[in-house]
Design a protein around this motif. Structure first.
Motif, PDB file in Angstrom:
ATOM      1  N   GLY A   1       0.960  -1.147  -0.074  1.00 38.79           N
ATOM      2  CA  GLY A   1       0.007  -0.157   0.162  1.00 38.79           C
ATOM      3  C   GLY A   1       0.868   1.314   0.029  1.00 38.79           C
ATOM      4  N   ALA A   2       0.121   2.418   0.012  1.00 34.48           N
ATOM      5  CA  ALA A   2       1.002   3.456   0.045  1.00 34.48           C
ATOM      6  C   ALA A   2       1.457   3.863   1.236  1.00 34.48           C
ATOM      7  N   MET A   3       2.712   4.472   1.163  1.00 36.09           N
ATOM      8  CA  MET A   3       3.524   4.738   2.274  1.00 36.09           C
ATOM      9  C   MET A   3       3.125   5.827   3.033  1.00 36.09           C
ATOM     10  N   PHE A  57       7.308   7.039   4.882  1.00 34.86           N
ATOM     11  CA  PHE A  57       8.145   5.990   5.624  1.00 34.86           C
ATOM     12  C   PHE A  57       7.115   4.636   5.502  1.00 34.86           C
ATOM     13  N   ASN A  58       7.794   3.630   5.865  1.00 41.11           N
ATOM     14  CA  ASN A  58       7.068   2.555   6.102  1.00 41.11           C
ATOM     15  C   ASN A  58       5.793   2.523   6.993  1.00 41.11           C
ATOM     16  N   ASP A  59       4.810   2.084   6.649  1.00 44.53           N
ATOM     17  CA  ASP A  59       3.667   1.997   7.705  1.00 44.53           C
ATOM     18  C   ASP A  59       3.906   1.530   9.018  1.00 44.53           C
ATOM     19  N   GLY A  60       3.667   1.910  10.006  1.00 46.15           N
ATOM     20  CA  GLY A  60       4.159   1.258  11.497  1.00 46.15           C
ATOM     21  C   GLY A  60       5.542   1.581  11.883  1.00 46.15           C
ATOM     22  N   ALA A  61       6.306   2.596  10.995  1.00 48.73           N
ATOM     23  CA  ALA A  61       7.793   2.609  11.440  1.00 48.73           C
ATOM     24  C   ALA A  61       7.527   3.450  12.628  1.00 48.73           C
ATOM     25  N   LYS A  62       8.693   2.956  13.600  1.00 49.58           N
ATOM     26  CA  LYS A  62       9.055   3.759  14.879  1.00 49.58           C
ATOM     27  C   LYS A  62      10.046   4.528  14.576  1.00 49.58           C
TER      28      LYS A  62
END
Length: 84
Positions: A1-3, A57-62
């Motif tokens: 999906g979209a970042m 950024f990647n989804d869920g990136a901390k």
């Protein structure tokens, strides 16, 4: 999906030749190496001293990051703040 895309905005007093980069724990942020960060903020006569930019950024990136002023080989890290 979209970042997911994040917008960065920081108030920063700089001198000509300075660039402001977002540096942090993700590859796109240089993995804490200011010279490898691909997120460089921009300003102009109308918006200075506010610098702005966007990055995906990647989804869920901390994310952990700081703003760093880069001028040639010199870097000036944000002081008085913990990682964001």
């Amino acid at each position: 999906g979209a970042m997911p895309e994040l917008a960065f905005r920081v108030k920063c007093d700089t001198v000509p030749g300075d660039s402001v980069r977002v540096v942090g724990n993700e590859g796109v942020l240089g993995s804490w190496d200011p010279h490898k960060s691909s997120v460089e903020l921009a300003t102009d006569a109308n918006t200075y001293p506010w610098w702005e930019g966007r990055a995906a950024f990647n989804d869920g990136a901390k994310l952990e990051f700081k703003f760093v002023i880069v001028n040639g080989g010199n870097t000036r890290w944000e002081s008085k703040v913990e990682n964001r």
